[in-house]
Scaffold this motif. Sequence first.
Motif, PDB file in Angstrom:
ATOM      1  N   VAL A 180       0.841  -1.201   0.000  1.00  0.00           N
ATOM      2  CA  VAL A 180       0.000   0.000   0.000  1.00  0.00           C
ATOM      3  C   VAL A 180       0.876   1.250   0.000  1.00  0.00           C
ATOM      4  CG1 VAL A 180      -1.639   1.343   1.373  1.00  0.00           C
ATOM      5  CG2 VAL A 180      -1.962  -1.126   1.116  1.00  0.00           C
ATOM      6  N   THR A 181       1.873   1.276   0.880  1.00  0.00           N
ATOM      7  CA  THR A 181       2.742   2.451   0.971  1.00  0.00           C
ATOM      8  C   THR A 181       3.478   2.691  -0.347  1.00  0.00           C
ATOM      9  OG1 THR A 181       3.086   1.904   3.297  1.00  0.00           O
ATOM     10  CG2 THR A 181       4.560   3.532   2.347  1.00  0.00           C
ATOM     11  N   SER A 182       3.831   1.591  -1.020  1.00  0.00           N
ATOM     12  CA  SER A 182       4.586   1.743  -2.269  1.00  0.00           C
ATOM     13  C   SER A 182       3.740   2.401  -3.351  1.00  0.00           C
ATOM     14  CB  SER A 182       5.080   0.375  -2.746  1.00  0.00           C
ATOM     15  OG  SER A 182       4.040  -0.341  -3.355  1.00  0.00           O
ATOM     16  N   LEU A 183       2.421   2.494  -3.134  1.00  0.00           N
ATOM     17  CA  LEU A 183       1.540   3.084  -4.152  1.00  0.00           C
ATOM     18  C   LEU A 183       1.005   4.443  -3.718  1.00  0.00           C
ATOM     19  CD1 LEU A 183      -0.364  -0.185  -5.087  1.00  0.00           C
ATOM     20  CD2 LEU A 183       1.252   1.050  -6.525  1.00  0.00           C
ATOM     21  N   GLN A 184       1.566   4.975  -2.635  1.00  0.00           N
ATOM     22  CA  GLN A 184       1.071   6.255  -2.130  1.00  0.00           C
ATOM     23  C   GLN A 184       1.990   7.404  -2.529  1.00  0.00           C
ATOM     24  OE1 GLN A 184       0.903   5.304   2.067  1.00  0.00           O
ATOM     25  NE2 GLN A 184      -1.326   5.172   2.012  1.00  0.00           N
ATOM     26  N   LEU A 214       4.099  10.792  -1.243  1.00  0.00           N
ATOM     27  CA  LEU A 214       4.867  11.008  -0.022  1.00  0.00           C
ATOM     28  C   LEU A 214       3.984  11.617   1.074  1.00  0.00           C
ATOM     29  CD1 LEU A 214       7.650  10.598   1.130  1.00  0.00           C
ATOM     30  CD2 LEU A 214       8.250  12.901   0.385  1.00  0.00           C
ATOM     31  N   GLU A 215       3.096  12.530   0.664  1.00  0.00           N
ATOM     32  CA  GLU A 215       2.203  13.165   1.648  1.00  0.00           C
ATOM     33  C   GLU A 215       1.315  12.114   2.314  1.00  0.00           C
ATOM     34  OE1 GLU A 215       2.462  14.572  -1.618  1.00  0.00           O
ATOM     35  OE2 GLU A 215       4.102  15.662  -0.643  1.00  0.00           O
ATOM     36  N   GLU A 216       0.800  11.193   1.512  1.00  0.00           N
ATOM     37  CA  GLU A 216      -0.086  10.166   2.071  1.00  0.00           C
ATOM     38  C   GLU A 216       0.643   9.287   3.091  1.00  0.00           C
ATOM     39  OE1 GLU A 216      -3.345   8.881  -1.202  1.00  0.00           O
ATOM     40  OE2 GLU A 216      -1.258   8.764  -1.839  1.00  0.00           O
ATOM     41  N   THR A 217       1.948   9.037   2.836  1.00  0.00           N
ATOM     42  CA  THR A 217       2.677   8.196   3.792  1.00  0.00           C
ATOM     43  C   THR A 217       2.881   8.928   5.116  1.00  0.00           C
ATOM     44  OG1 THR A 217       4.880   8.941   3.138  1.00  0.00           O
ATOM     45  CG2 THR A 217       3.957   7.091   1.919  1.00  0.00           C
ATOM     46  N   ARG A 218       2.871  10.253   5.052  1.00  0.00           N
ATOM     47  CA  ARG A 218       3.055  11.047   6.275  1.00  0.00           C
ATOM     48  C   ARG A 218       1.713  11.365   6.913  1.00  0.00           C
ATOM     49  NH1 ARG A 218       6.878   9.157   6.076  1.00  0.00           N
ATOM     50  NH2 ARG A 218       8.997   9.822   5.635  1.00  0.00           N
ATOM     51  N   HIS A 219       0.828  10.390   6.915  1.00  0.00           N
ATOM     52  CA  HIS A 219      -0.509  10.607   7.427  1.00  0.00           C
ATOM     53  C   HIS A 219      -0.687   9.766   8.683  1.00  0.00           C
ATOM     54  CE1 HIS A 219      -4.925  10.018   7.608  1.00  0.00           C
ATOM     55  NE2 HIS A 219      -4.932  11.267   7.188  1.00  0.00           N
ATOM     56  N   TYR A 220      -1.263  10.359   9.694  1.00  0.00           N
ATOM     57  CA  TYR A 220      -1.527   9.611  10.912  1.00  0.00           C
ATOM     58  C   TYR A 220      -2.966   9.839  11.333  1.00  0.00           C
ATOM     59  CZ  TYR A 220      -0.541   7.276  15.283  1.00  0.00           C
ATOM     60  OH  TYR A 220      -0.536   6.380  16.316  1.00  0.00           O
ATOM     61  N   PRO A 228      -5.315   2.187  -0.006  1.00  0.00           N
ATOM     62  CA  PRO A 228      -4.720   3.266  -0.807  1.00  0.00           C
ATOM     63  C   PRO A 228      -5.798   4.211  -1.342  1.00  0.00           C
ATOM     64  CG  PRO A 228      -4.600   1.167  -1.969  1.00  0.00           C
ATOM     65  CD  PRO A 228      -5.131   0.876  -0.615  1.00  0.00           C
ATOM     66  N   THR A 229      -5.524   5.501  -1.255  1.00  0.00           N
ATOM     67  CA  THR A 229      -6.477   6.479  -1.778  1.00  0.00           C
ATOM     68  C   THR A 229      -6.184   6.798  -3.233  1.00  0.00           C
ATOM     69  OG1 THR A 229      -5.058   8.052  -0.623  1.00  0.00           O
ATOM     70  CG2 THR A 229      -7.204   7.600   0.360  1.00  0.00           C
ATOM     71  N   SER A 230      -4.952   6.569  -3.656  1.00  0.00           N
ATOM     72  CA  SER A 230      -4.615   6.719  -5.073  1.00  0.00           C
ATOM     73  C   SER A 230      -3.566   5.664  -5.383  1.00  0.00           C
ATOM     74  CB  SER A 230      -4.054   8.104  -5.340  1.00  0.00           C
ATOM     75  OG  SER A 230      -2.840   8.269  -4.633  1.00  0.00           O
ATOM     76  N   GLN A 246      -0.134   5.268  -7.093  1.00  0.00           N
ATOM     77  CA  GLN A 246       1.012   5.948  -7.704  1.00  0.00           C
ATOM     78  C   GLN A 246       1.986   4.921  -8.277  1.00  0.00           C
ATOM     79  OE1 GLN A 246       1.174   9.299  -7.783  1.00  0.00           O
ATOM     80  NE2 GLN A 246      -0.765   9.453  -6.689  1.00  0.00           N
ATOM     81  N   PHE A 247       1.626   4.371  -9.437  1.00  0.00           N
ATOM     82  CA  PHE A 247       2.533   3.386 -10.035  1.00  0.00           C
ATOM     83  C   PHE A 247       3.851   4.028 -10.472  1.00  0.00           C
ATOM     84  CE2 PHE A 247      -1.487   1.113 -10.480  1.00  0.00           C
ATOM     85  CZ  PHE A 247      -1.121  -0.098  -9.909  1.00  0.00           C
ATOM     86  N   ARG A 248       3.824   5.359 -10.583  1.00  0.00           N
ATOM     87  CA  ARG A 248       5.062   6.033 -10.995  1.00  0.00           C
ATOM     88  C   ARG A 248       6.162   5.897  -9.941  1.00  0.00           C
ATOM     89  NH1 ARG A 248       5.200  12.318 -10.306  1.00  0.00           N
ATOM     90  NH2 ARG A 248       7.288  11.676 -10.913  1.00  0.00           N
ATOM     91  N   ASN A 249       5.796   5.571  -8.702  1.00  0.00           N
ATOM     92  CA  ASN A 249       6.840   5.325  -7.697  1.00  0.00           C
ATOM     93  C   ASN A 249       7.820   4.273  -8.203  1.00  0.00           C
ATOM     94  OD1 ASN A 249       5.678   7.092  -5.941  1.00  0.00           O
ATOM     95  ND2 ASN A 249       4.642   5.536  -4.702  1.00  0.00           N
ATOM     96  N   TYR A 250       7.257   3.269  -8.865  1.00  0.00           N
ATOM     97  CA  TYR A 250       8.105   2.165  -9.343  1.00  0.00           C
ATOM     98  C   TYR A 250       9.037   2.635 -10.449  1.00  0.00           C
ATOM     99  CZ  TYR A 250       5.511  -1.097  -6.459  1.00  0.00           C
ATOM    100  OH  TYR A 250       4.979  -1.758  -5.383  1.00  0.00           O
ATOM    101  N   THR A 251       8.506   3.412 -11.386  1.00  0.00           N
ATOM    102  CA  THR A 251       9.382   3.903 -12.463  1.00  0.00           C
ATOM    103  C   THR A 251      10.384   4.909 -11.902  1.00  0.00           C
ATOM    104  OG1 THR A 251       7.562   5.388 -13.009  1.00  0.00           O
ATOM    105  CG2 THR A 251       7.863   3.469 -14.430  1.00  0.00           C
ATOM    106  N   ASP A 252       9.952   5.685 -10.896  1.00  0.00           N
ATOM    107  CA  ASP A 252      10.885   6.623 -10.259  1.00  0.00           C
ATOM    108  C   ASP A 252      12.077   5.885  -9.649  1.00  0.00           C
ATOM    109  OD1 ASP A 252       9.330   8.689 -10.972  1.00  0.00           O
ATOM    110  OD2 ASP A 252       8.668   9.248  -8.941  1.00  0.00           O
ATOM    111  N   VAL A 253      11.770   4.789  -8.967  1.00  0.00           N
ATOM    112  CA  VAL A 253      12.841   4.004  -8.346  1.00  0.00           C
ATOM    113  C   VAL A 253      13.828   3.540  -9.408  1.00  0.00           C
ATOM    114  CG1 VAL A 253      13.352   1.802  -7.232  1.00  0.00           C
ATOM    115  CG2 VAL A 253      11.537   3.247  -6.345  1.00  0.00           C
ATOM    116  N   LEU A 254      13.274   3.031 -10.515  1.00  0.00           N
ATOM    117  CA  LEU A 254      14.145   2.502 -11.569  1.00  0.00           C
ATOM    118  C   LEU A 254      15.012   3.600 -12.167  1.00  0.00           C
ATOM    119  CD1 LEU A 254      11.684   0.038 -13.297  1.00  0.00           C
ATOM    120  CD2 LEU A 254      13.603  -0.509 -11.810  1.00  0.00           C
ATOM    121  N   GLN A 255      14.517   4.859 -12.135  1.00  0.00           N
ATOM    122  CA  GLN A 255      15.312   5.963 -12.676  1.00  0.00           C
ATOM    123  C   GLN A 255      16.346   6.468 -11.681  1.00  0.00           C
ATOM    124  OE1 GLN A 255      12.331   8.725 -13.916  1.00  0.00           O
ATOM    125  NE2 GLN A 255      11.924   7.603 -15.812  1.00  0.00           N
TER     126      GLN A 255
END
Lengths: 294, 300
Positions: free
Chosen positions: A51-55, A57-63, A69-71, A73-82
């Motif tokens: 779940v966190t991997s698809l959020q 950064l703001e969503e991960t800082r939520h308490y 998941p509210t959205s 973010q598959f781009r996290n994965y492509t970001d990592v690869l870049q």
Amino acid sequence: MSEIQTIELAARAAEEPTAEPKGGRFLFSSWHLVLIPIAVVMVIPLVWMVVTSLQTLEETRHYPPTLVPTSLQFRNYTDVLQQAPFARWFVNTLLVTLACVVGNLLFCSLAGYAFARIRFFGREVAFILILATLMVPFQVVIIPTFLIVRSFHLIDTLGALILPNLAGAFGIFMLRQFFRTLPVELEEAARIDGASRLGILFKIVLPLSGPALATLAVITFMWTWNDFLWPLITIYNSNNMTIQLGLATFQGAHQSNTNLLMAANVMSMLPVLLLFFFAQRYFIRGIATTGLKG
Amino acid sequence: MAVREANVRRVVTSDHVVGWAFASPAVLLIIVFGLVPIVWSALLSFQKTNLLSPPHWVGLANYRALPNDPLFEQAMVHSAIYTVLFVPFSVAGGLLTAVALNRPVRGIRIYRTAVFVPVVVSTIATVIIFLWVFDPNFGLANWLLGKVGLGPFAFFTSSNGALYSIVAMTVWGWIGFNVIVYLAALQGIPRELVEAAEIDGAGTWGIFRNVTIPLLGPVTLFLVVWSSINALQLFDEVYLATNGGPGTATYVPVFYLYKLAFQGGIAGYAAAIAYVLFAVILVLTIVQLLIGKRMVHYAP
């Protein structure tokens, strides 16, 4: 109970659990009240990772933390690869892992067969010495092993990860035990027909040893893929890192980007997880055989 | 007759040659990377070396220095605490989980997979997950504990809690392994024994206490020995989750010897620590096996 029986039982336990009730009987049992919390505790950290991997950064800082998941973010994965040479680390790990799996299958088969079937001078002593290495934790001998590998000029190359792990006492022992359970008559008949030892091993013994070879392959795969301490000591250059070492450096550099870190984490474990789901039986066998995770 | 003897001799000779030809690649690898390091490690522990310049002999000096090294003492104490917690939790927890997973209930396959999966997750991946779950500010753990009125805890970042957090994390990662071994053993318990106990009027608890546990004795002994060996070799989780900290709160022997040998250039002393650790593991294993021999009854 013999070892082989234990392994068989374990394999069956994994493959065909205590017959699942058919139809309406036992639809709910009080055991569910025990099993559900156990399963939740085991799975929730993994679910939350995904779940966190698809959020964002703001969503991960939520308490309180969000488990749904509210959205996405598959781009996290492509970001990592870049941002990090994950592809390179994957290829490195795959090369090392495949080399070690092939090496273990080949060398442990040859040695295991020799120790199981061929009477040769010094066999017992050699076998006992091999078993002795099983008793000594790797951590105890890590410094001289490093020095030996360095004397071969392999430090900071993939060879450092491959060469020492091309054969292991565990594989030899396991295959020897397995080969000894095979009926010897087939081999004797082939020998009378003039077959060579090598021919017998490859044409008769190994085709009958599918489950044992698969178990060794899967366990070697998991060990090599997940190994950390040895790559940590022998690899310095980012280009030569394995996925675990790369992941550790990525973690050091992106401690606050939890979403990217989790995406990297998910990717790092995909191959082993896939293998686990497709070859669960052999994982179980391997673990029941000796049980070596690290 | 002569021809036959020659044949026999040829067969026998060729067996020596073929046997060694088959065994030698693996044997050579194991000698070079398995046996030589065992001996070399012992030699190193009597030397002073930084792994770069030539070593020189110092006799027992490395071993003599150990009792006066507060960090070594701390590392051993942490290791003892860790082992004393990790082994019972993972073995007893593994047994109870295996018993539950051995019931013929609906969806058992899913429950089993859930318990097995962490076994294949690497230590690095486990650490990354738990640094997040145990995050003091945004972590799942503090939120859930808060619901029952506990915490918040600092987990890995607290000198009191870091070691216990590592225990919790490693139990999560290892318990599936023990469950697999126990499940295999549970499948091997003869049905007649359980049925006989039922006829004699034993309840679920009675059967567990008087039939299952004794029959699982050898497996339990194996798992206790095996988990202890692994607990004493703890490294990856410490290196990645706490780096020995906060301060030196999670220093354990392998972490300390790694620091000394590969970051501090004090390899001889590190090798002495490695050998002491090996001795501790060996003695503990022998003691456990001896105690086990008295307590465990092997099935005829």
